[in-house]
Design a protein around this motif. Structure first.
Motif, PDB file in Angstrom:
ATOM      1  N   ARG A 158       0.809  -1.212   0.000  1.00 54.12           N
ATOM      2  CA  ARG A 158       0.000   0.000   0.000  1.00 54.12           C
ATOM      3  C   ARG A 158       0.856   1.282   0.000  1.00 54.12           C
ATOM      4  NH1 ARG A 158      -5.269   1.255   1.669  1.00 54.12           N
ATOM      5  NH2 ARG A 158      -5.605  -0.906   2.312  1.00 54.12           N
ATOM      6  N   VAL A 159       0.387   2.255  -0.784  1.00 52.32           N
ATOM      7  CA  VAL A 159       1.004   3.574  -0.812  1.00 52.32           C
ATOM      8  C   VAL A 159       0.081   4.548  -0.086  1.00 52.32           C
ATOM      9  CG1 VAL A 159       1.806   5.481  -2.260  1.00 52.32           C
ATOM     10  CG2 VAL A 159       2.204   3.113  -2.972  1.00 52.32           C
ATOM     11  N   TYR A 160       0.629   5.264   0.867  1.00 50.45           N
ATOM     12  CA  TYR A 160      -0.145   6.241   1.623  1.00 50.45           C
ATOM     13  C   TYR A 160       0.195   7.640   1.101  1.00 50.45           C
ATOM     14  CZ  TYR A 160      -0.594   2.249   4.736  1.00 50.45           C
ATOM     15  OH  TYR A 160      -0.853   0.997   5.243  1.00 50.45           O
ATOM     16  N   THR A 161      -0.819   8.498   1.019  1.00 50.58           N
ATOM     17  CA  THR A 161      -0.598   9.845   0.495  1.00 50.58           C
ATOM     18  C   THR A 161      -1.143  10.894   1.453  1.00 50.58           C
ATOM     19  OG1 THR A 161      -2.686   9.852  -0.737  1.00 50.58           O
ATOM     20  CG2 THR A 161      -0.718   9.054  -1.891  1.00 50.58           C
ATOM     21  N   ALA A 162      -0.561  12.064   1.382  1.00 48.23           N
ATOM     22  CA  ALA A 162      -1.041  13.212   2.150  1.00 48.23           C
ATOM     23  C   ALA A 162      -0.664  14.472   1.392  1.00 48.23           C
ATOM     24  CB  ALA A 162      -0.425  13.234   3.542  1.00 48.23           C
ATOM     25  N   THR A 163      -1.422  15.522   1.613  1.00 48.28           N
ATOM     26  CA  THR A 163      -1.130  16.797   0.951  1.00 48.28           C
ATOM     27  C   THR A 163      -1.098  17.915   1.981  1.00 48.28           C
ATOM     28  OG1 THR A 163      -3.489  17.219   0.526  1.00 48.28           O
ATOM     29  CG2 THR A 163      -2.222  16.090  -1.203  1.00 48.28           C
ATOM     30  N   THR A 164      -0.346  18.944   1.666  1.00 49.38           N
ATOM     31  CA  THR A 164      -0.310  20.142   2.502  1.00 49.38           C
ATOM     32  C   THR A 164       0.103  21.319   1.625  1.00 49.38           C
ATOM     33  OG1 THR A 164       0.478  21.068   4.591  1.00 49.38           O
ATOM     34  CG2 THR A 164       2.094  19.874   3.268  1.00 49.38           C
ATOM     35  N   GLN A 165       0.352  22.437   2.251  1.00 49.76           N
ATOM     36  CA  GLN A 165       0.788  23.623   1.523  1.00 49.76           C
ATOM     37  C   GLN A 165       1.951  24.255   2.268  1.00 49.76           C
ATOM     38  OE1 GLN A 165      -2.906  25.863   1.607  1.00 49.76           O
ATOM     39  NE2 GLN A 165      -3.300  25.387  -0.542  1.00 49.76           N
ATOM     40  N   VAL A 166       2.795  24.960   1.539  1.00 53.56           N
ATOM     41  CA  VAL A 166       3.876  25.716   2.171  1.00 53.56           C
ATOM     42  C   VAL A 166       3.877  27.128   1.599  1.00 53.56           C
ATOM     43  CG1 VAL A 166       5.597  24.873   0.498  1.00 53.56           C
ATOM     44  CG2 VAL A 166       6.338  25.786   2.707  1.00 53.56           C
ATOM     45  N   TYR A 167       3.939  28.101   2.509  1.00 57.98           N
ATOM     46  CA  TYR A 167       3.975  29.504   2.118  1.00 57.98           C
ATOM     47  C   TYR A 167       5.405  30.016   2.186  1.00 57.98           C
ATOM     48  CZ  TYR A 167      -1.125  30.315   2.424  1.00 57.98           C
ATOM     49  OH  TYR A 167      -2.477  30.319   2.226  1.00 57.98           O
ATOM     50  N   ARG A 168       5.841  30.651   1.099  1.00 58.27           N
ATOM     51  CA  ARG A 168       7.027  31.499   1.168  1.00 58.27           C
ATOM     52  C   ARG A 168       6.607  32.863   0.642  1.00 58.27           C
ATOM     53  NH1 ARG A 168      13.169  31.646  -1.304  1.00 58.27           N
ATOM     54  NH2 ARG A 168      14.092  32.491   0.604  1.00 58.27           N
ATOM     55  N   LEU A 169       6.314  33.741   1.575  1.00 57.16           N
ATOM     56  CA  LEU A 169       5.696  35.012   1.228  1.00 57.16           C
ATOM     57  C   LEU A 169       6.725  36.059   0.827  1.00 57.16           C
ATOM     58  CD1 LEU A 169       3.077  35.236   4.105  1.00 57.16           C
ATOM     59  CD2 LEU A 169       2.672  34.582   1.731  1.00 57.16           C
ATOM     60  N   PRO A 170       6.308  37.046   0.039  1.00 59.62           N
ATOM     61  CA  PRO A 170       7.214  38.152  -0.315  1.00 59.62           C
ATOM     62  C   PRO A 170       7.558  38.987   0.912  1.00 59.62           C
ATOM     63  CG  PRO A 170       5.274  38.095  -1.741  1.00 59.62           C
ATOM     64  CD  PRO A 170       4.999  37.160  -0.616  1.00 59.62           C
ATOM     65  N   GLU A 171       8.640  39.732   0.817  1.00 60.59           N
ATOM     66  CA  GLU A 171       9.009  40.657   1.893  1.00 60.59           C
ATOM     67  C   GLU A 171       7.941  41.734   1.997  1.00 60.59           C
ATOM     68  OE1 GLU A 171      11.091  40.690   4.814  1.00 60.59           O
ATOM     69  OE2 GLU A 171      12.561  40.125   3.292  1.00 60.59           O
ATOM     70  N   ARG A 172       7.577  42.098   3.207  1.00 62.23           N
ATOM     71  CA  ARG A 172       6.612  43.178   3.381  1.00 62.23           C
ATOM     72  C   ARG A 172       7.295  44.517   3.114  1.00 62.23           C
ATOM     73  NH1 ARG A 172       1.814  42.437   7.561  1.00 62.23           N
ATOM     74  NH2 ARG A 172       1.001  43.813   5.942  1.00 62.23           N
ATOM     75  N   THR A 173       6.643  45.339   2.327  1.00 63.89           N
ATOM     76  CA  THR A 173       7.185  46.657   2.012  1.00 63.89           C
ATOM     77  C   THR A 173       6.335  47.765   2.613  1.00 63.89           C
ATOM     78  OG1 THR A 173       5.935  46.689  -0.070  1.00 63.89           O
ATOM     79  CG2 THR A 173       8.199  45.853  -0.144  1.00 63.89           C
ATOM     80  N   ASP A 174       5.302  47.370   3.382  1.00 61.38           N
ATOM     81  CA  ASP A 174       4.371  48.351   3.946  1.00 61.38           C
ATOM     82  C   ASP A 174       4.609  48.595   5.435  1.00 61.38           C
ATOM     83  OD1 ASP A 174       3.502  45.953   5.000  1.00 61.38           O
ATOM     84  OD2 ASP A 174       1.664  45.872   3.809  1.00 61.38           O
ATOM     85  N   GLY A 175       5.684  48.022   5.997  1.00 58.75           N
ATOM     86  CA  GLY A 175       5.988  48.240   7.406  1.00 58.75           C
ATOM     87  C   GLY A 175       5.252  47.328   8.364  1.00 58.75           C
ATOM     88  N   GLY A 176       4.376  46.467   7.846  1.00 60.49           N
ATOM     89  CA  GLY A 176       3.590  45.594   8.701  1.00 60.49           C
ATOM     90  C   GLY A 176       4.388  44.438   9.272  1.00 60.49           C
ATOM     91  N   SER A 177       3.855  43.837  10.314  1.00 64.21           N
ATOM     92  CA  SER A 177       4.525  42.733  11.004  1.00 64.21           C
ATOM     93  C   SER A 177       4.210  41.396  10.336  1.00 64.21           C
ATOM     94  CB  SER A 177       4.073  42.680  12.465  1.00 64.21           C
ATOM     95  OG  SER A 177       2.671  42.431  12.522  1.00 64.21           O
ATOM     96  N   VAL A 178       4.957  40.377  10.750  1.00 67.53           N
ATOM     97  CA  VAL A 178       4.733  39.001  10.312  1.00 67.53           C
ATOM     98  C   VAL A 178       4.748  38.117  11.553  1.00 67.53           C
ATOM     99  CG1 VAL A 178       5.600  37.059   8.943  1.00 67.53           C
ATOM    100  CG2 VAL A 178       5.847  39.407   8.083  1.00 67.53           C
ATOM    101  N   THR A 179       3.779  37.210  11.653  1.00 65.07           N
ATOM    102  CA  THR A 179       3.728  36.263  12.763  1.00 65.07           C
ATOM    103  C   THR A 179       3.789  34.847  12.202  1.00 65.07           C
ATOM    104  OG1 THR A 179       2.318  37.756  14.050  1.00 65.07           O
ATOM    105  CG2 THR A 179       2.426  35.456  14.766  1.00 65.07           C
ATOM    106  N   LYS A 180       4.787  34.094  12.640  1.00 62.79           N
ATOM    107  CA  LYS A 180       4.914  32.698  12.235  1.00 62.79           C
ATOM    108  C   LYS A 180       4.397  31.794  13.355  1.00 62.79           C
ATOM    109  CE  LYS A 180       9.163  33.431   9.526  1.00 62.79           C
ATOM    110  NZ  LYS A 180      10.556  32.966   9.309  1.00 62.79           N
ATOM    111  N   VAL A 181       3.757  30.706  12.957  1.00 64.99           N
ATOM    112  CA  VAL A 181       3.330  29.689  13.912  1.00 64.99           C
ATOM    113  C   VAL A 181       4.221  28.470  13.739  1.00 64.99           C
ATOM    114  CG1 VAL A 181       1.427  28.246  14.735  1.00 64.99           C
ATOM    115  CG2 VAL A 181       0.951  30.509  13.760  1.00 64.99           C
ATOM    116  N   ASP A 182       4.847  28.048  14.827  1.00 60.29           N
ATOM    117  CA  ASP A 182       5.706  26.865  14.821  1.00 60.29           C
ATOM    118  C   ASP A 182       4.819  25.624  14.872  1.00 60.29           C
ATOM    119  OD1 ASP A 182       7.396  24.760  15.348  1.00 60.29           O
ATOM    120  OD2 ASP A 182       8.260  25.606  17.163  1.00 60.29           O
ATOM    121  N   SER A 183       4.811  24.861  13.786  1.00 60.08           N
ATOM    122  CA  SER A 183       3.929  23.703  13.700  1.00 60.08           C
ATOM    123  C   SER A 183       4.384  22.534  14.560  1.00 60.08           C
ATOM    124  CB  SER A 183       3.814  23.243  12.245  1.00 60.08           C
ATOM    125  OG  SER A 183       3.319  24.281  11.430  1.00 60.08           O
TER     126      SER A 183
END
Length: 504
Positions: free
Chosen positions: A92-117
């Motif tokens: 048997r082959v098991y499968t799973a899917t997810t997503q990964v974000y690599r976001l652009p640098e913010r140029t508007d001065g706003g903050s970024v919050t990362k969640v450690d999975s």
């Protein structure tokens, strides 16, 4: 991490291959048992032809597989990821899917919050000082009344931060026509938060189902350097909100602002947990077990049981253990529905003399509720509500100096929570977090009478002594590799750091 930014060179996938008897696909028994089996794992980030291979043991968790980020060009849309796992014996082959974000640098001065999975913590940069360093943040604060306190004076923002709290959760004014805020006043308040570096947990409880209002509020505030995270549903399960309401709003917020997580608070023991929790990255639990009658509703003059009645604490016994049971249940629910673990936060009770509750908690009860939440894997504390009693304001300010400290956050957000066993006294709750040659240990005596028995707590091999007392009596000693103490007072809480062989 929930997202990566252009300055990140490497990320990691977390692979859980634990055996479940509730969710998943069949795993046939083979010679030698499950523990001797392994899975050959292949991970594909389809659009960039990134291919990773790894071997993991069956029934293992938290396997980290590093991957380079240079081939993932920063963009607002996530990359699709596919995992295929094949048993080493074939089949048997098991499968799973997810997503990964690599976001652009913010140029508007706003903050970024990362969640450690992996450990559930938040990582932030101090935008007030223009720092590029990512630091762990353990939120410790209150829900704070806007029209009842904050709105009265801009100086109250500084007063609140001076108490030691590191974020502020502002409760909107339902009495206004927009059921949110006077935004002219709010922006002055947010200017002050930006200036002094007080993180904001922004609440849309009265408006989160109004998508036009949500869009306006998010677009207005998402570039704030003090923005930490969004808060949508406040007890949507208890209110009986539409089951898809939180997810619809979550998807809208993520499309407008992928840089910050979304949170909500669930009130019920289990009322459509899967549906409501799908609309958040972080789940809060508000269990209020102090000075409450859990069998008869003094508000509605009806009985409370498993199917009927509201006593202010759903399916509760009216003891401190209600808090830990609920958090443990939420952790179980996440595994039952096949979801990746989501960080849980606690909402200790800091009010009283109203509706179901005949008094305020004592200072000892407040500390016990907070640390019991932490012992059961809460990665943030937001108490209801501020202003509170003088006694609770004082003790929570004192505790904030401990929990908001970078050293303590390094333990609580940098290692798995491990339950430890106390022998010699009933009704004690103990947990530890080990990083290198040091372990933070949180010890709660949940009984109210004083006790005089000797208590021992088994520690991992190599424990040599208590190096620091962060909270409590300071009477715990390491003897024969165990923490030992004789006697104590009711509702005593101790927080200590233990050194192990090889430490400095």
């Amino acid at each position: 991490m929930s997202l990566y930014t252009p300055g990140d060179n490497q990320g990691s996938f977390i692979i859980d291959a634990d055996i479940s008897y509730i969710y998943g696909e069949p795993l046939q028994q083979t010679g030698g048992g499950h523990s001797s089996q392994s899975l050959e794992v292949e991970i594909l980030v389809d659009e960039v032809q990134l291919k990773l291979q790894h071997t993991v043991k069956v029934n293992s968790t938290s396997n980290e597989l590093d991957f380079p980020l240079h081939s993932l060009a920063p963009r607002s849309q996530p990359y699709s990821v596919t995992l295929k796992a094949t048993r080493s014996t074939g089949g048997r082959v098991y499968t799973a899917t997810t997503q990964v974000y690599r976001l652009p640098e913010r140029t508007d001065g706003g903050s970024v919050t990362k969640v450690d999975s992996l450990y559930g913590g938040l990582l932030v940069q101090n935008k007030t000082s223009s720092s590029s360093k990512w630091s762990s943040l353990l939120p410790y604060s209150f829900y704070v009344s806007w029209d009842g306190w904050l709105e009265k004076s801009l100086s109250n923002v500084q007063k609140f931060k001076d108490q030691g709290y590191n974020i502020i959760h502002i409760v909107p004014n339902a009495g206004l026509a927009n059921q949110a805020f006077n935004f002219t006043e709010l922006n002055l308040f947010l200017d002050k938060c930006d200036e002094i570096g007080l993180w904001v947990m922004y609440d849309m409880r009265w408006t989160y189902k109004n998508l036009t209002s949500v869009r306006e509020q998010v677009n207005m505030l998402k570039t704030r350097k003090s923005m930490l995270l969004w808060y949508t549903g406040d007890e949507p399960d208890g209110q009986g909100d539409p089951l898809n309401a939180t997810k619809i709003t979550y998807d809208l917020i993520k499309s407008l602002d992928p840089w910050h997580p979304v949170s909500l608070c669930l009130n019920c023991y289990n009322f459509y947990y899967e549906e409501y929790s799908s609309g958040a990255d972080i789940i809060l639990s508000d269990v209020y077990p102090i000075a409450v009658n859990t069998s008869w509703s003094v508000v509605y003059d009806t009985a409370c049981n498993t199917t009927y009645g509201c006593c202010g604490c759903d399916d509760c016994e009216g003891t401190l253990d209600d808090i830990s049971v609920r958090l443990d249940r939420f952790t179980e629910y996440q595994s039952w529905i096949g979801s990746a673990p989501k960080p849980l936060w606690g909402v200790p009770m800091a009010f009283g003399n109203e509706s179901f509750w005949t008094r305020y908690p004592t200072a000892d009860e407040e500390v016990s509720m907070t640390m019991l939440s932490v012992n059961h894997n809460a990665k943030g504390i937001v108490m209801w509500d501020y202003p509170t009693s003088v006694e609770l304001a004082q003790v929570t300010s004192e505790l904030s100096r401990v929990l908001a400290d970078e050293e303590v956050a390094g333990f609580l957000l940098g290692a798995p929570t491990v339950a430890l066993r106390a022998i010699g006294q009933q009704n004690m709750d103990v947990a530890g977090w080990r990083v290198g040659a040091r372990m933070l240990v949180s010890i709660l005596a949940l009984q109210t009478p004083a006790w005089d028995s000797s208590v021992t707590i088994a520690l991992p091999e190599g424990a040599r002594g208590v190096s620091k007392v962060l909270w409590g009596s300071g009477e715990w000693r390491v003897v024969g590799g165990q923490l030992v103490k004789k006697g104590g007072r009711g509702l005593e809480t101790d927080l200590v750091i233990v050194e192990f062989e090889g430490g400095h």
